[in-house]
Design a protein around this motif. Structure first.
Motif, PDB file in Angstrom:
ATOM      1  N   UNK B  17      -2.336   8.622  -2.376  1.00 19.81           N
ATOM      2  CA  UNK B  17      -2.525   7.365  -1.670  1.00 19.81           C
ATOM      3  C   UNK B  17      -3.605   7.449  -0.591  1.00 19.81           C
ATOM      4  N   UNK B  18      -3.794   8.634  -0.019  1.00 15.25           N
ATOM      5  CA  UNK B  18      -4.717   8.771   1.105  1.00 15.25           C
ATOM      6  C   UNK B  18      -6.155   8.841   0.587  1.00 15.25           C
ATOM      7  N   UNK B  19      -6.990   7.950   1.099  1.00 17.21           N
ATOM      8  CA  UNK B  19      -8.383   7.915   0.664  1.00 17.21           C
ATOM      9  C   UNK B  19      -9.287   8.641   1.642  1.00 17.21           C
ATOM     10  N   UNK B  20      -8.950   8.560   2.923  1.00 18.23           N
ATOM     11  CA  UNK B  20      -9.873   9.081   3.926  1.00 18.23           C
ATOM     12  C   UNK B  20      -9.109   9.329   5.226  1.00 18.23           C
ATOM     13  N   UNK B  21      -9.464  10.412   5.906  1.00 17.01           N
ATOM     14  CA  UNK B  21      -8.906  10.671   7.231  1.00 17.01           C
ATOM     15  C   UNK B  21     -10.074  10.864   8.177  1.00 17.01           C
ATOM     16  N   UNK B  22     -10.088  10.131   9.263  1.00 18.64           N
ATOM     17  CA  UNK B  22     -11.237  10.196  10.148  1.00 18.64           C
ATOM     18  C   UNK B  22     -10.789  10.289  11.603  1.00 18.64           C
ATOM     19  N   UNK B  23     -11.442  11.141  12.366  1.00 19.97           N
ATOM     20  CA  UNK B  23     -11.095  11.267  13.769  1.00 19.97           C
ATOM     21  C   UNK B  23     -12.260  10.799  14.635  1.00 19.97           C
ATOM     22  N   UNK B  29      -7.651   7.763  12.135  1.00 24.78           N
ATOM     23  CA  UNK B  29      -7.328   6.676  11.215  1.00 24.78           C
ATOM     24  C   UNK B  29      -7.162   7.252   9.819  1.00 24.78           C
ATOM     25  N   UNK B  30      -6.130   6.809   9.154  1.00 27.51           N
ATOM     26  CA  UNK B  30      -5.862   7.228   7.780  1.00 27.51           C
ATOM     27  C   UNK B  30      -6.060   6.008   6.901  1.00 27.51           C
ATOM     28  N   UNK B  31      -7.033   6.086   5.977  1.00 23.43           N
ATOM     29  CA  UNK B  31      -7.266   4.972   5.064  1.00 23.43           C
ATOM     30  C   UNK B  31      -6.415   5.186   3.812  1.00 23.43           C
ATOM     31  N   UNK B  32      -5.728   4.127   3.424  1.00 25.39           N
ATOM     32  CA  UNK B  32      -4.754   4.238   2.333  1.00 25.39           C
ATOM     33  C   UNK B  32      -5.018   3.204   1.258  1.00 25.39           C
ATOM     34  N   UNK B  33      -4.466   3.489   0.070  1.00 25.93           N
ATOM     35  CA  UNK B  33      -4.379   2.429  -0.935  1.00 25.93           C
ATOM     36  C   UNK B  33      -3.231   1.522  -0.512  1.00 25.93           C
ATOM     37  N   UNK B  34      -3.297   0.265  -0.926  1.00 27.79           N
ATOM     38  CA  UNK B  34      -2.303  -0.668  -0.381  1.00 27.79           C
ATOM     39  C   UNK B  34      -0.968  -0.654  -1.130  1.00 27.79           C
ATOM     40  N   UNK B  35      -0.952  -0.090  -2.351  1.00 25.52           N
ATOM     41  CA  UNK B  35       0.209  -0.303  -3.216  1.00 25.52           C
ATOM     42  C   UNK B  35       1.513   0.255  -2.657  1.00 25.52           C
ATOM     43  N   UNK B  36       1.447   1.439  -2.034  1.00 26.12           N
ATOM     44  CA  UNK B  36       2.708   2.036  -1.572  1.00 26.12           C
ATOM     45  C   UNK B  36       2.827   2.004  -0.056  1.00 26.12           C
ATOM     46  N   UNK B  89      -4.915   2.322   7.767  1.00 34.44           N
ATOM     47  CA  UNK B  89      -5.756   1.218   7.300  1.00 34.44           C
ATOM     48  C   UNK B  89      -5.558   1.082   5.801  1.00 34.44           C
ATOM     49  N   UNK B  90      -5.146  -0.095   5.363  1.00 37.52           N
ATOM     50  CA  UNK B  90      -4.918  -0.322   3.942  1.00 37.52           C
ATOM     51  C   UNK B  90      -6.018  -1.215   3.411  1.00 37.52           C
ATOM     52  N   UNK B  91      -6.618  -0.803   2.304  1.00 35.99           N
ATOM     53  CA  UNK B  91      -7.718  -1.583   1.733  1.00 35.99           C
ATOM     54  C   UNK B  91      -7.173  -2.716   0.871  1.00 35.99           C
ATOM     55  N   UNK B  92      -7.771  -3.883   1.028  1.00 32.48           N
ATOM     56  CA  UNK B  92      -7.340  -5.064   0.276  1.00 32.48           C
ATOM     57  C   UNK B  92      -8.577  -5.714  -0.324  1.00 32.48           C
ATOM     58  N   UNK B  93      -8.496  -6.099  -1.584  1.00 34.18           N
ATOM     59  CA  UNK B  93      -9.665  -6.691  -2.231  1.00 34.18           C
ATOM     60  C   UNK B  93      -9.775  -8.175  -1.940  1.00 34.18           C
TER      61      UNK B  93
END
Lengths: 396, 177
Positions: B17-23, B29-36, B89-93
């Motif tokens: 689920x985790x797409x990106x971790x940025x400090x 911030x942890x960027x995630x897929x939105x599904x779960x 952060x969850x990405x939404x289309x």
């Protein structure tokens, strides 16, 4: 059941309270469904003061958005400014000089007193006590006069600036403030004599609008609302900013989470604020009041008038805005209403790509149905007073 | 717990689920897929080491033309018990702006989600009261989207036209005494 009760048929009544109702402290509208005197359903409607401050902030430079924050919680604009400049400084990675930090702490606590004193006056006025309201405005007037002496503005001050404060404070100002600080505990005693043990006041607030600590956290409450339930969360202690880690103060806590405990917490906060101001005056260090980082802060006015370099510098900063590093930050400060947070997304330009204001009043307004439903209509007024919201901040 | 450790814990538990971790400035911030997202939030709330009991804020962000997926829903979480924070952060289309609501975990999420829906048009499935909150019910468009003009659209809000209309009619009223 006697005969008369049988023949009467009751039905629910829906009434609209506000947005022009004086007890709603601004333009809050509540749609209440009543069964007799009992509130069955309460639906708050907000948005009458929506001015799009987030959108406006995204289209202005970091300096130019500062006056917008005055208009969030317009009765404690100093605290909003402090919150905003702290967030921007965190984004830029600059630090204000020590003296500026102490001054900011001092004026923020003055803002806290002036905001809480309005809350006290209006809250007790709603419930029927007229006297404290009149006295409360006397103290507030003194603080506002001091703000005027400090920066020329009484309400929308814009005194804290990115990198420090606008101007240094004078000795006369400090003397006058010190006199106020020495006098204020006596004034607080006066209010407490009028209200704290007042029988009517206790009847109207004890056991009203009770919220448990777990529930208060779950609803996202902050400030006096949360501490009234006994949860020890204060941004000034958890993540100290400005000079809060160098002054001593206690965090007053309630026990029962009702209107009365929240009243006691805010009264305690005023005394603590007074204590902080006193320490700030005593510990105030000497030195500059503006950070020396030419990339991000405006040069002093007298230099702009004398020196070409500084003039160019100011021109670029004002027109293009200081180029912030790419990244995103969230910065929170403790304002009188609760936790005020700013979330900035920067794409490296002179304006924020996204500016988000986390307003405590917005969250506190959302908890109103939870507090009011099941209670009496008269208690709705007590609950509106106790959540201490300002609609300018709620609607942004 | 340090914010990066929290991010590691999330990555360990939900590796897909985790797409990106940025400090940046000690904030992660942890960027995630939105599904779960609901499952992840539930885990963050319930895990005794993480214990994110306090939802600070939910807001949207519009990255039109900057990112592949146009919107992001940003969650700021804090643990009052453990004193640590994280940003999700969850990405939404743009084509399907929808994400699960977290009102069942944090009651305070309700109004934040409504505001996000009001300003960006992102629907939160599971929020029982998803109405506009700051703008009038019949407002057209989503004001905080980047393609929405700052000065407002050319067409006035119908509600305002109705008010103007009524005001003009009242002006014509002739007082006969």
């Amino acid at each position: 059941m006697n005969h008369a009760e049988k023949t009467f048929e009751t039905r629910e009544l829906s009434i609209s309270m506000g947005p022009q109702h004086p007890a709603t402290h601004g333009v809050l509208r509540l749609v209440l469904t009543l069964d007799g005197e009992t509130v069955v359903k309460c639906t708050p409607h907000v948005g009458y003061l929506h001015r799009g401050i987030e959108k406006l902030g995204e289209n202005r430079t970091y300096f130019a958005a500062l006056p917008l924050t005055d208009r969030l919680d317009y009765i404690s604009s100093m605290n909003n400014n402090v919150g905003y400049v702290n967030a921007v400084e965190k984004l830029f990675g600059i630090e204000a000089p020590e003296r500026a930090k102490f001054i900011r702490t001092m004026v923020a606590e003055m803002g806290r007193i002036s905001s809480h004193i309005i809350w006290l006056g209006t809250h007790v006025l709603d419930i029927g006590a007229t006297t404290p309201f009149l006295y409360a405005f006397r103290e507030r007037e003194r603080i506002i006069d001091l703000f005027e002496a400090l920066c020329g503005a009484r309400l929308t001050v814009s005194y804290p600036r990115v990198g420090g404060v606008r101007n240094d404070i004078s000795q006369e100002f400090l003397d006058e403030l010190y006199a106020f600080v020495l006098e204020f505990p006596d004034r607080m005693d006066d209010y407490e004599t009028l209200v704290t043990e007042n029988r009517i006041w206790k009847k109207r607030t004890v056991g009203i609008g009770v919220i448990s600590p777990e529930e208060a956290i779950n609803w996202g409450l902050t400030g006096g609302m949360l501490r009234g339930s006994g949860v020890n969360y204060d941004v000034r202690k958890h993540a100290p900013y400005d000079a809060y880690d160098r002054v001593e103060f206690d965090v007053p806590l309630g026990k029962n989470g009702d209107c009365y405990d929240r009243y006691l917490v805010r009264m305690g906060e005023m005394r603590q604020a007074n204590r902080i101001i006193k320490q700030c005056i005593e510990k105030l260090p000497a030195g500059p009041v503006m950070a020396d980082s030419p990339k991000f802060t405006l040069p002093p006015k007298e230099m702009i008038l004398k020196d070409m370099e500084h003039l160019i510098h100011q021109f670029v900063l004002i027109t293009k805005g200081p180029a912030a590093p790419e990244g995103e930050i969230y910065s929170a400060t403790e304002v009188p209403k609760g936790e005020l947070g700013f979330y900035f997304v920067s794409d490296g330009a002179g304006k924020p790509y996204r500016m988000r204001v986390r307003a405590p009043s917005f969250v506190h307004a959302s908890v109103l149905p939870r507090l009011c439903e099941g209670g009496f209509v008269a208690d709705v007024i007590a609950n509106i007073g106790t959540i201490d919201i300002v609609l300018g901040e709620c609607d942004r | 717990m340090k914010p990066l450790e929290i991010a590691d814990k999330i990555t360990e538990k939900f590796p897909d689920e985790v797409l990106d971790v940025r400090e940046f400035r000690e904030q992660v911030s942890v960027t995630l897929k939105k599904d779960r997202i609901l499952e992840i939030c539930r885990y963050l709330h319930d895990d005794p080491d993480l214990c994110f009991d306090y939802l600070v804020d939910i807001c949207g962000a519009d990255y039109e033309g900057k990112k592949e997926k146009r919107f992001e829903v940003v969650y700021h979480l804090y643990s009052i018990e453990r004193c640590h924070a994280i940003r999700l952060k969850a990405e939404v289309t743009e084509t399907k702006p929808e994400i699960a609501s977290v009102t069942n975990i944090w009651a305070g999420a309700g109004w934040h989600e409504r505001e996000c829906y009001d300003m960006f048009g992102i629907a939160f499935s599971g929020n029982s009261d998803l109405r506009r909150i700051l703008m009038p019910e019949d407002w057209e468009g989503y004001p905080l989207r980047k393609d929405y003009p700052v000065e407002g659209t050319e067409r006035e809000w119908p509600g305002f036209e109705a008010v103007l209309d009524r005001a003009n009619r009242f002006k014509k009223f002739d007082w006969q005494g």
